[in-house]
Design an enzyme around this catalytic site. Structure first.
Site, mmCIF file in Angstrom:
data_model
loop_
_atom_site.group_PDB
_atom_site.id
_atom_site.type_symbol
_atom_site.label_atom_id
_atom_site.label_comp_id
_atom_site.label_asym_id
_atom_site.label_seq_id
_atom_site.Cartn_x
_atom_site.Cartn_y
_atom_site.Cartn_z
ATOM 1 C CB SER A 214 -4.507 -10.447 6.276
ATOM 2 O OG SER A 214 -5.382 -10.566 7.382
ATOM 3 C CG ASP B 103 -3.097 -17.612 10.269
ATOM 4 O OD1 ASP B 103 -4.275 -17.299 10.541
ATOM 5 O OD2 ASP B 103 -2.401 -16.955 9.474
ATOM 6 C CG HIS C 191 -5.759 -15.136 8.331
ATOM 7 N ND1 HIS C 191 -4.571 -14.929 8.997
ATOM 8 C CD2 HIS C 191 -6.169 -13.916 7.885
ATOM 9 C CE1 HIS C 191 -4.271 -13.629 8.955
ATOM 10 N NE2 HIS C 191 -5.217 -13.008 8.293
#
Length: 364
Positions: free
Chosen positions: A35, A325, A328
């Site tokens: 991600s 978040d 990240h």
């Protein structure tokens, strides 16, 4: 009829020449991993590991979510800018065709790890073996467009980024207490196992034609808001996750040195993103950040619980938070990481930084 056929043949020849010229001008960029570098592949999958709803992308040019786990640009975007290129498209995007193939492709998928059993809770994600299959498929599509020899040249001369490993701790070994992997391996043995499996991934990437591969380690895993919230004591970084990152990253750097020695050339470049990000966390003010603990988007302690959604807390100035978040970095933090990849000293990126690589590999 004959003139029509001749005209078509001339048009095809001209197109072929223009594509070959495009190959000579630029450098393709390929991205593999999780991600941290996914540009939106998971948008096309039935999975919960997605960043396709607001406020993701709030600071992007469009202001809309694109599948990047960021408020704006992510690490591949900043590297594309350094290459003077447009961002790579997700491989699953229907827009990735024709001349867009010459830019490269992003094969990354949120939730995946080095190991195939990492991220099982996300069900439908593109694990590393499948990312490589897509890379082979991409090469066949490119060869059909510009010919096999030119396609091989594009791949050999490309810059490749691979970012994987963090989920093997966060979404595997430490996912639940007494996980299957933690019962199977003590942490040092698990790290050794991951490194041995990562070696196979890097060797396979070389076999597939990659000749300049930027390999990032894990960040400071215990300091992300999610781990502070779930495992930290009195707001401190979670010690076990920090220990995992401290064991994994130096061994990854050693592995890259070994592979380059065996190959007799500097194919692989080790970027110690843990050390890079540690600077923001230990001294955020030096980088213009005011908060290195709380996520900009989330809920619960440190905004580290659950997903970033339209109902989450959202900070007003995303430029002052290290974390976007629960897991990240913010866009601005991603920019600093890439600046270090470009210009960092050998203690954080070895055997050379990306600016040196680009200067050495000037194909014009």
């Amino acid at each position: 009829m004959a003139s029509t056929v001749l005209g078509l043949a001339v048009a095809v020849a001209i197109l072929g020449c223009s594509l070959v010229a495009h190959v000579a001008e630029g450098r393709a960029f390929f991205v593999f991993g999780d991600s941290l570098v996914d540009n939106g592949n998971n948008n096309y999958l039935a999975t919960t590991a997605r960043a396709d709803s607001p406020p993701y992308g709030i600071d992007s040019a469009s202001g809309r979510p694109s599948g990047r786990f960021s408020n704006g640009r992510n690490i591949p975007d900043f590297i594309s800018e350094a290459l003077g290129s447009e961002p790579t498209l997700p491989y699953l995007s229907p827009e990735l065709n024709g001349e867009r193939l010459l830019v490269g492709a992003n094969f990354a998928s949120a939730g995946i790890g080095i190991l195939n059993d990492t991220g099982v809770q996300f069900v439908n994600i593109i694990r590393m073996f499948q990312q490589y299959r897509y890379f082979e498929q991409y090469q066949a599509r490119l060869a059909a467009l510009i010919g096999p020899e030119q396609a091989q040249q594009v791949v050999n001369q490309a810059l490749v980024l691979i970012t994987v490993g963090g989920n093997d701790f966060v979404n595997n070994y430490y996912l639940v207490p007494f996980s299957a992997r933690s019962r199977q391996y003590a942490l040092p043995d698990y790290v050794n196992y991951l490194i041995s499996e990562y070696r196979k991934l890097l060797e396979r990437l070389y076999d597939l034609g990659a000749r300049r591969v930027l390999v990032t380690g894990t960040g400071p895993l215990g300091c992300v808001p999610a781990e502070r919230a779930m495992r930290g004591v009195a707001g401190q970084c979670a010690p076990e996750l920090q220990r995992a990152a401290a064991l994994f990253n130096p061994q990854l750097t050693d592995l890259i040195g070994e592979l380059n020695s065996e190959l007799g050339e500097s194919v692989f470049i080790a970027a110690n993103t843990r050390m890079m990000t540690n600077d923001f966390i230990s001294n955020p003010e030096a980088f213009g950040f005011t908060d290195s603990e709380v996520a900009c988007c989330g809920q619960g302690p440190y905004n580290g619980i659950g997903l970033c959604t339209p109902a989450s807390n959202l900070c007003q100035n995303r430029d002052v938070n290290v974390f976007w978040d629960a897991f990240h970095p913010s866009e601005r933090a991603n920019g600093f990481i890439v600046q270090t990849i470009l210009n960092g000293s050998p203690d954080v990126i070895s055997p050379m930084n990306l600016s040196t690589v680009l200067a050495m590999d000037n194909f014009s």
